[in-house]
Design an enzyme around this catalytic site. Structure first.
Site, mmCIF file in Angstrom:
data_model
loop_
_atom_site.group_PDB
_atom_site.id
_atom_site.type_symbol
_atom_site.label_atom_id
_atom_site.label_comp_id
_atom_site.label_asym_id
_atom_site.label_seq_id
_atom_site.Cartn_x
_atom_site.Cartn_y
_atom_site.Cartn_z
ATOM 1 C CD GLU A 71 -5.117 3.705 -2.493
ATOM 2 O OE1 GLU A 71 -6.011 4.452 -2.059
ATOM 3 O OE2 GLU A 71 -3.942 4.082 -2.661
ATOM 4 C CG ASP A 130 -1.710 1.257 1.442
ATOM 5 O OD1 ASP A 130 -1.647 2.152 0.560
ATOM 6 O OD2 ASP A 130 -2.403 1.368 2.466
ATOM 7 C CE LYS A 177 -1.334 7.123 -3.555
ATOM 8 N NZ LYS A 177 -1.962 6.180 -2.605
ATOM 9 C CG ASP A 216 -9.112 4.792 1.880
ATOM 10 O OD1 ASP A 216 -8.678 5.414 2.881
ATOM 11 O OD2 ASP A 216 -8.369 4.149 1.115
#
Ligand code: ADP
Ligand code: MG
Length: 462
Positions: free
Chosen positions: A146, A7, A69, A167
């Site tokens: 994800e 992850d 990211k 999430d």
């Protein structure tokens, strides 16, 4: 051969291995399962990754970086410690550190991994992730979305029906609606807010502490700002378990101390909480499913530990979400499970993954009826992947010698409002307007990577 899932998060990254007992998280050298996605360079130019790099954001701000990211897939460079690095170079350092932790824990070389990416990561963002893995010496068996990984981690529980996955990580909020039936998981829809995450809640607390102390935030030197942000993050975490949190930290010429209550925090956070609603409604609307049909609501991401998130979801749906005791571990466990699928483990025999393309892909084309250039979709949002579709487009002018195809991603009829993924130029024979045609074929694979091909019908050239 070792099988790992990663992850690669905005805030934290994790690595898990697939074992005979199922997925298992691997600890880093500090004994933590969460490795902050931060990189710092020491005086000799050596890279430091994780918690130490995060600490050095305060002590050595010009030699340290986090949050890269968010820049993946862009042409932006990070100027750091005298180097100019691409976001994929920084992500590669994190991936390499995770790979080494896995090799130490497993006692063997690791060369292959499944890596998770946000469902709505665009084509350039996915390609940048593949590039980062390559630099880190990892062959990517598959990029997994994800929420798909989260579903897969939960799919070992034998339960069919509709799942809503929410999430909330450090920097982003992702919503996905999944359908699980007879061991098959389909993502019905995904939506999100890329500018909303747990760190925004920390920032609110930092702002409030500064306001109470009468210090204008922008006047603080970077180190003091970083110290304040760290204190604010601690307050936020404490308030997930307690009703009051004390804080104290030093500024160049003063000590700031006080306490914050959960009530005060929740009042401050109301504007952020209101923003959670739109992506949830969007995903449900896209899937054309009545909210009452949703069987299970799953909370993922470290920020869902905040009680107000759970309360908000419970109120919105009239029932309680499924709480994982460690919501920030779920995706890595799912990525390892995905990797385990490859090994054809008996426990996973009947799990098949079906994913969807989370955005519309198309080209810019002139529409004679409206008299202007519009976005013409080729692959519609939420098409099941892998998917391959084509469209035919004609020359617009007499004696046109080539056609330029603009490949776009987005949902707006105005091409300029969508993301330009690239342009393809193709030569066509001269002739009257509309006689020459090109075939534009889009293929969107299981990794969410797009291949666009343009073929001239008369010359068969590509
Ligand atoms: P990402 O997916 O962005 O890498 P994570 O899922 O690890 O992120 O979540 C990180 C976020 O979760 C951070 O904003 C962090 O402050 C927040 N977080 C972690 N633990 C808690 C907690 N106990 N209470 C509130 N927020 C938390
Ligand atoms: Mg995450």
């Amino acid at each position: 051969m070792a099988i790992i899932g990663i992850d690669l998060g905005t805030t934290n990254s994790l690595v898990a291995a697939w074992t005979a007992q199922g997925p298992r998280l691997i600890e880093n050298a500090l004994g933590d399962t969460l490795t902050p996605s931060a990189v710092s360079f020491d005086a000799d130019g050596g890279a430091i990754v994780g918690r130490a790099a995060l600490d050095r954001l305060i002590s050595h701000p010009d030699r340290s970086v986090a949050g890269f990211k968010r820049m993946m897939g862009s042409a932006r460079l990070v100027d750091i410690a005298g180097k100019s690095l691409r976001p994929e170079d920084l992500s590669a350092l994190v991936l390499r550190a995770l790979r080494e932790d896995a090799e130490t824990a497993l006692g063997e070389a690791v060369t292959e991994a499944v890596i998770s990416v946000p469902a709505y990561f665009s084509d350039p963002q996915r390609k940048a992730t593949l590039d980062a893995a390559r630099i880190a010496g990892l062959k990517v068996e598959r990029l997994v979305n994800e929420p798909t990984a989260a579903a897969l981690a939960h799919s070992l529980e034998k339960q069919d029906g509709l799942f809503l996955i929410l999430d909330l990580g450090g920097g982003t909020f992702d919503v996905s609606l999944l359908h699980k039936l007879d061991g098959m998981i389909e993502i019905k829809a995904s939506a999100g807010d890329v500018m909303l995450g747990g760190d925004d809640f920390s920032k609110l607390i930092a702002g409030e502490i500064a306001r109470r102390a009468g210090i204008p935030l922008s006047d603080l030197p970077p180190q003091a700002q970083a110290r304040l942000r760290r204190a604010a993050d601690d307050v936020k975490r404490i308030l997930s378990d307690q009703h009051v949190a004390p804080y104290a930290f030093d500024l160049p010429d003063a000590t700031v101390a006080g306490e914050m209550t959960r009530d005060a925090f929740e009042t401050l956070a109301e504007p952020l909480m209101r923003r959670l609603r739109a992506p949830i409604e969007q995903a449900i609307a896209d899937s054309r499913i009545a909210p009452g049909q949703i069987g299970q609501i799953v909370l993922v991401g470290g920020a869902t530990r905040m009680p107000m998130i759970r309360a908000f979801v419970a109120k919105l749906f009239g029932r309680f979400p499924l709480l994982d005791p460690r919501p920030d571990h779920v995706i890595a466990l799912g990525a390892a499970t995905q990797m385990g699928l490859k090994a054809r483990d008996a426990a996973l025999d009947d799990v098949v993954m079906v994913d969807v393309c989370p955005f519309t892909l198309g080209i810019a084309s002139f529409d004679g009826r409206v008299g202007r250039t519009i976005f013409s979709p080729i692959i519609e949002r939420n098409s099941v992947v892998p998917v391959s579709r084509n469209g035919l487009y004609q020359t617009l002018l007499d004696d046109q010698e080539h056609i330029t195809v603009k490949v776009l991603q987005g949902e707006d009829i105005r091409p300029e409002r969508n993301i330009l993924l690239g342009t393809i130029d193709i030569a066509v024979p001269k002739g009257p307007a509309g006689r020459e045609s090109v075939d534009v074929r889009f293929t969107f694979d299981i990794n969410g990577v797009l291949i666009a091909e343009v073929t001239s019908l008369s010359t068969k050239e590509r």
